[in-house]
Scaffold this motif. Structure first.
Motif, mmCIF file in Angstrom:
data_model
loop_
_atom_site.group_PDB
_atom_site.id
_atom_site.type_symbol
_atom_site.label_atom_id
_atom_site.label_comp_id
_atom_site.label_asym_id
_atom_site.label_seq_id
_atom_site.Cartn_x
_atom_site.Cartn_y
_atom_site.Cartn_z
ATOM 1 N N GLY A 141 27.311 46.566 32.867
ATOM 2 C CA GLY A 141 28.466 47.651 32.530
ATOM 3 C C GLY A 141 29.649 46.451 31.982
ATOM 4 O O GLY A 141 29.501 45.473 31.982
ATOM 5 N N ARG A 142 30.870 47.386 31.694
ATOM 6 C CA ARG A 142 31.782 46.481 31.130
ATOM 7 C C ARG A 142 33.283 46.360 32.100
ATOM 8 O O ARG A 142 34.130 45.651 31.844
ATOM 9 C CB ARG A 142 32.440 47.146 29.934
ATOM 10 N N VAL A 143 33.056 46.902 33.219
ATOM 11 C CA VAL A 143 34.332 47.069 34.158
ATOM 12 C C VAL A 143 34.161 45.754 35.021
ATOM 13 O O VAL A 143 33.414 45.664 36.047
ATOM 14 C CB VAL A 143 34.421 48.296 34.964
ATOM 15 N N ASP A 144 35.098 44.861 34.980
ATOM 16 C CA ASP A 144 35.237 43.752 36.164
ATOM 17 C C ASP A 144 36.537 43.976 37.023
ATOM 18 O O ASP A 144 37.213 44.892 36.540
ATOM 19 C CB ASP A 144 35.394 42.203 35.367
ATOM 20 N N LEU A 145 36.587 43.201 37.828
ATOM 21 C CA LEU A 145 37.746 43.443 38.867
ATOM 22 C C LEU A 145 38.985 43.162 38.274
ATOM 23 O O LEU A 145 39.900 43.805 38.682
ATOM 24 C CB LEU A 145 37.484 42.415 40.023
ATOM 25 N N GLN A 146 39.094 42.311 37.226
ATOM 26 C CA GLN A 146 40.584 41.985 36.625
ATOM 27 C C GLN A 146 40.950 43.135 35.774
ATOM 28 O O GLN A 146 42.081 43.648 35.859
ATOM 29 C CB GLN A 146 40.274 40.688 35.756
ATOM 30 N N GLN B 63 37.019 37.916 37.012
ATOM 31 C CA GLN B 63 36.364 38.174 35.689
ATOM 32 C C GLN B 63 34.943 38.040 36.089
ATOM 33 O O GLN B 63 34.012 38.489 35.301
ATOM 34 C CB GLN B 63 36.617 37.160 34.634
ATOM 35 N N ASN B 64 34.541 37.417 37.180
ATOM 36 C CA ASN B 64 32.931 37.260 37.503
ATOM 37 C C ASN B 64 32.496 38.263 38.516
ATOM 38 O O ASN B 64 31.571 37.917 39.083
ATOM 39 C CB ASN B 64 32.917 35.754 37.926
ATOM 40 N N VAL B 65 33.213 39.264 38.482
ATOM 41 C CA VAL B 65 32.822 40.512 39.463
ATOM 42 C C VAL B 65 32.931 41.612 38.734
ATOM 43 O O VAL B 65 34.064 42.175 38.370
ATOM 44 C CB VAL B 65 33.904 40.574 40.939
ATOM 45 N N LEU B 66 31.562 42.325 38.858
ATOM 46 C CA LEU B 66 31.772 43.498 37.881
ATOM 47 C C LEU B 66 31.475 44.668 38.860
ATOM 48 O O LEU B 66 30.897 44.475 39.901
ATOM 49 C CB LEU B 66 30.335 43.590 36.953
ATOM 50 N N ILE B 67 32.126 45.960 38.518
ATOM 51 C CA ILE B 67 32.061 47.012 39.332
ATOM 52 C C ILE B 67 31.062 48.087 38.920
ATOM 53 O O ILE B 67 31.612 48.409 37.801
ATOM 54 C CB ILE B 67 33.835 47.327 39.425
ATOM 55 N N ARG B 68 30.401 48.477 39.832
ATOM 56 C CA ARG B 68 29.539 49.769 39.324
ATOM 57 C C ARG B 68 29.760 50.698 40.607
ATOM 58 O O ARG B 68 29.217 50.457 41.643
ATOM 59 C CB ARG B 68 28.163 49.299 39.195
ATOM 60 N N GLY B 69 30.441 51.801 40.153
ATOM 61 C CA GLY B 69 30.686 52.831 41.213
ATOM 62 C C GLY B 69 31.734 52.098 42.279
ATOM 63 O O GLY B 69 32.800 51.776 41.923
ATOM 64 N N GLU C 131 30.690 49.713 44.174
ATOM 65 C CA GLU C 131 30.159 48.199 44.648
ATOM 66 C C GLU C 131 30.241 47.289 43.608
ATOM 67 O O GLU C 131 30.769 47.302 42.596
ATOM 68 C CB GLU C 131 28.260 48.485 44.556
ATOM 69 N N ALA C 132 30.202 45.736 44.238
ATOM 70 C CA ALA C 132 30.666 44.766 43.406
ATOM 71 C C ALA C 132 29.240 44.077 43.151
ATOM 72 O O ALA C 132 28.415 43.985 43.858
ATOM 73 C CB ALA C 132 31.562 44.019 44.090
ATOM 74 N N TRP C 133 29.240 43.583 41.915
ATOM 75 C CA TRP C 133 28.358 42.774 41.246
ATOM 76 C C TRP C 133 28.786 41.462 40.865
ATOM 77 O O TRP C 133 29.668 41.445 40.494
ATOM 78 C CB TRP C 133 27.251 43.597 40.393
ATOM 79 N N LEU C 134 27.860 40.272 41.204
ATOM 80 C CA LEU C 134 28.300 39.054 40.742
ATOM 81 C C LEU C 134 27.790 38.527 39.397
ATOM 82 O O LEU C 134 26.512 38.599 39.312
ATOM 83 C CB LEU C 134 28.110 38.214 41.980
ATOM 84 N N VAL C 135 28.431 37.600 38.877
ATOM 85 C CA VAL C 135 28.019 37.086 37.470
ATOM 86 C C VAL C 135 28.575 35.505 37.659
ATOM 87 O O VAL C 135 29.400 35.273 38.276
ATOM 88 C CB VAL C 135 28.229 37.713 36.107
ATOM 89 N N ASP C 136 27.916 34.793 36.675
ATOM 90 C CA ASP C 136 28.279 33.389 36.244
ATOM 91 C C ASP C 136 28.435 32.500 37.818
ATOM 92 O O ASP C 136 29.237 31.733 38.091
ATOM 93 C CB ASP C 136 29.816 33.216 35.979
#
Length: 329
Positions: A98-103, A206-212, A214-219
């Motif tokens: 998805g498109r929603v990150d913590l920032q 910017q490296n934490v994406l949010i789904r619902g 929950e936090a999901w990590l990238v990079d």
């Protein structure tokens, strides 16, 4: 459709033959300072979109992304699933988070953001609990070089060369900076003596994406051995977002309780690592804006300097670092 995008679809359909006749829209994802390129592939038959990452070998950590993904998945960490991997063509197809990150949630009230930061800290705790002694030589080969005194010194020199010298124009080798240089030396030596665990290395909003919820990590291709507090400093003193002193303290207390750590001991090393990380970030912002054609990174320098000033006030033995940057930026 651009020829480049046509070529990417040809590669994608080689990996997923069932999509040969499915129309697709290719969306470019603009992300950070990376030399990698990201594309969202949106299939027009209702199928879930996927993300294609095209990387280069210019950075030694780029090929580490897929092994790091598999390692983190085995720990139960929230990371995108690898759908396909073409090592020869340097392409990775990933689950779209998805498109929603913590920032992007920075302007939400703290009552909404706090649970998401707590979820992010829970994800970090999954790999922070992996100690160096539990890893085999084969494990270490898959990771980036560990934080040691030499790497801490490299980060400090990056800060001096690009920010203090390049951006501020200060002759940081002059005698007036002797005490500050001694503080840098003591900082890197102290951190290098501490036990290490797995760390993300670029654990920012910017490296934490949010789904619902929950936090999901990238990079996380920079996964390596280091101090958990380095990741905590990256997240809680992230110049891209606004966190108050009270909010930082609340999150640090939450992390300590979640892992069963002594809060005072955690806090002491936290400030040391936060200073180290912020110096690295300031070096990066200055280098990216001055030398690599990305002038928009200069906008983050004031916040990073303010954060570093606060860390130098809060942490033990860091006051003399202020000589490098106080008096303007």
């Amino acid at each position: 459709m651009l020829p480049e995008h046509e070529a990417l679809l040809i590669l994608t359909r080689e990996q997923f033959p069932e999509l040969n006749s499915t129309p697709c829209e290719v969306e470019v994802i603009l992300k950070g300072a990376s030399d990698r390129h990201f594309y969202r592939l949106k299939w027009q038959d209702g199928r879930e979109p996927m993300v294609l990452m095209v990387y280069t070998l210019a950075r030694r950590d780029n090929p580490k992304f897929v092994p790091a993904t598999h390692r983190l998945e085995k720990m139960g960490a929230h990371v995108p699933h690898v759908l396909a991997f073409d090592e020869r063509r340097l392409c990775v197809w990933l689950e779209d988070l998805g498109r929603v990150d913590l920032q992007s949630l920075n302007h939400q009230p703290w009552s909404k953001r706090a649970p998401l930061y707590e979820a992010t800290l829970r994800e970090a705790a999954k790999f922070h609990g992996v100690e160096e002694k539990s890893l085999t030589p084969a494990d270490l080969d898959e990771l980036e070089p560990a934080f040691d005194e030499a790497l801490y010194e490299w980060e400090q020199n990056y800060f001096l060369d690009h920010f203090v010298g390049g951006h501020l124009g200060r002759e940081f080798t002059h005698a007036e900076y002797q005490a500050a240089h001694e503080t840098l030396k003591q900082l890197r030596r102290r951190l290098a003596k501490l036990p290490r665990c797995l760390v993300h290395r670029d654990f920012q909003s910017q490296n934490v994406l949010i789904r619902g919820e929950e936090a999901w990590l990238v990079d996380y291709q920079g996964l390596r051995l280091g101090r958990a507090e380095y990741d905590l400093g990256s997240l809680l003193y992230d110049p891209y977002v606004n966190l108050s002193r009270t909010e930082r303290s609340e999150l640090l207390r939450y992390y300590a309780a979640h892992r069963g750590l002594d809060l005072n001991e955690l806090r002491e090393v936290f400030y040391l690592c936060a200073a180290q990380r912020l110096m690295q970030a300031l070096g990066a912002y200055a280098n990216l804006s001055r030398n690599l054609g990305k002038p928009h990174y200069i906008q983050h320098i004031p916040a990073a300097v303010a954060n570093l000033a606060e860390v130098c006030r809060e942490g033990q033995g860091l006051h003399d670092l202020r000589a490098f940057f106080e008096g303007g930026f």
